[in-house]
Scaffold this active site. Structure first.
Site, short mmCIF file in Angstrom:
data_model
loop_
_atom_site.label_atom_id
_atom_site.label_comp_id
_atom_site.label_asym_id
_atom_site.label_seq_id
_atom_site.Cartn_x
_atom_site.Cartn_y
_atom_site.Cartn_z
N LEU A 24 -28.52 -70.25 -15.03
CA LEU A 24 -29.39 -70.06 -13.86
C LEU A 24 -28.87 -70.84 -12.64
CD1 LEU A 24 -32.83 -70.38 -15.71
CD2 LEU A 24 -31.44 -68.32 -15.34
N HIS A 28 -31.87 -67.62 -8.99
CA HIS A 28 -32.93 -67.44 -9.99
C HIS A 28 -34.16 -68.26 -9.60
CE1 HIS A 28 -29.34 -66.44 -12.63
NE2 HIS A 28 -30.14 -65.41 -12.86
N GLN A 55 -25.24 -54.24 -22.81
CA GLN A 55 -24.81 -53.89 -21.45
C GLN A 55 -23.37 -54.29 -21.16
OE1 GLN A 55 -28.09 -56.43 -19.76
NE2 GLN A 55 -26.60 -56.82 -18.13
N GLN A 151 -28.90 -51.69 -10.12
CA GLN A 151 -29.76 -52.08 -11.26
C GLN A 151 -31.24 -52.07 -10.85
OE1 GLN A 151 -29.04 -55.39 -14.19
NE2 GLN A 151 -30.42 -56.51 -12.86
N SER A 183 -24.21 -65.91 -7.93
CA SER A 183 -24.09 -65.13 -9.17
C SER A 183 -23.54 -66.03 -10.26
CB SER A 183 -23.12 -63.96 -8.94
OG SER A 183 -22.74 -63.39 -10.18
N SER A 184 -24.06 -65.89 -11.47
CA SER A 184 -23.54 -66.70 -12.58
C SER A 184 -22.04 -66.48 -12.74
CB SER A 184 -24.24 -66.30 -13.89
OG SER A 184 -25.64 -66.32 -13.70
#
Ligand code: PAF
Length: 199
Positions: A24, A28, A55, A151, A183-184
């Site tokens: 996170l 997030h 996915q 998404q 973004s992770s």
């Protein structure tokens, strides 16, 4: 998870779910704050962390996807999350490897093209896991980031098409000071790639 959610619902408490794959970051935290503002202090904010194997294509980064559960727990505590849902792979997809698990959810229009062209099985994995998380957590509201634009559109369509009684909220992208979307997977970037990423 379902038992807890049924109990919260019977007390008249609104439940908001933020589905994540963990690692996170402040983006997030923004989704969590948005969820709290929607359900109020009496409401319940649930964050799920599940690195969803369906996915990822076999050639993708499932094994090396970044993970740091203790840091994730701290971020959730610091942001007053009420419940962290950490399902195991076996509980989400019992017997998937041996073929005993055989039900998937497919959106057939918006998931085609764009990212769906290079990742033909990706969105089926996303819609399947999100539908399952909805059934586990039984939320009234679910919050997703606008960063994953296709998404978000696919999930909105699936929710409407399958009559989930859930309000889908899309929250704005949180960016680094130089404009890069958080973004992770940014953790994969070398220094040079990180600099180039703002182009
Ligand atoms: O955006 C993500 O992190 C994932 O695709 C999601 C929505 C949690 C489903 O695994």
């Amino acid at each position: 998870m379902q038992r807890a959610s049924i109990a919260w619902r019977s007390e008249g408490r609104a439940i908001a779910l933020i589905p994540t794959m963990g690692y996170l970051h402040p983006g997030h935290a923004g989704l969590i704050r948005r969820a709290r503002s929607l359900v109020g202090r009496r409401g319940i904010v649930v964050v799920s962390i599940f690195v969803n194997p369906t996915q990822f294509a076999p050639s993708e980064d499932l094994a090396k996807y970044p993970r740091d559960l203790s840091r994730d727990r701290r971020l959730c505590q610091d942001n007053s999350v009420d419940a962290l849902f950490l399902p195991s792979e076996e509980s989400m997809y019992p017997g998937r490897i041996t073929g005993a698990y055989s039900t998937y959810v497919t959106e057939t229009c918006i998931s085609q093209g764009m990212e769906g062209t290079s990742r033909p099985t990706h969105f089926q994995g996303v819609t399947t896991v999100v539908a399952k998380l909805f059934n586990c957590v039984l939320p009234h509201i679910s919050v997703f980031g606008e960063k994953d634009f296709q998404q978000a559109a696919v999930i909105k369509r699936m929710t409407a098409d399958l009559n989930f009684p859930i309000k889908i909220v899309i929250a704005p992208t949180t960016r680094e000071a130089d404009g890069l979307a958080m973004s992770s997977r940014n953790s994969y970037l070398s220094e040079d790639q990180r600099r180039a990423a703002t182009c």
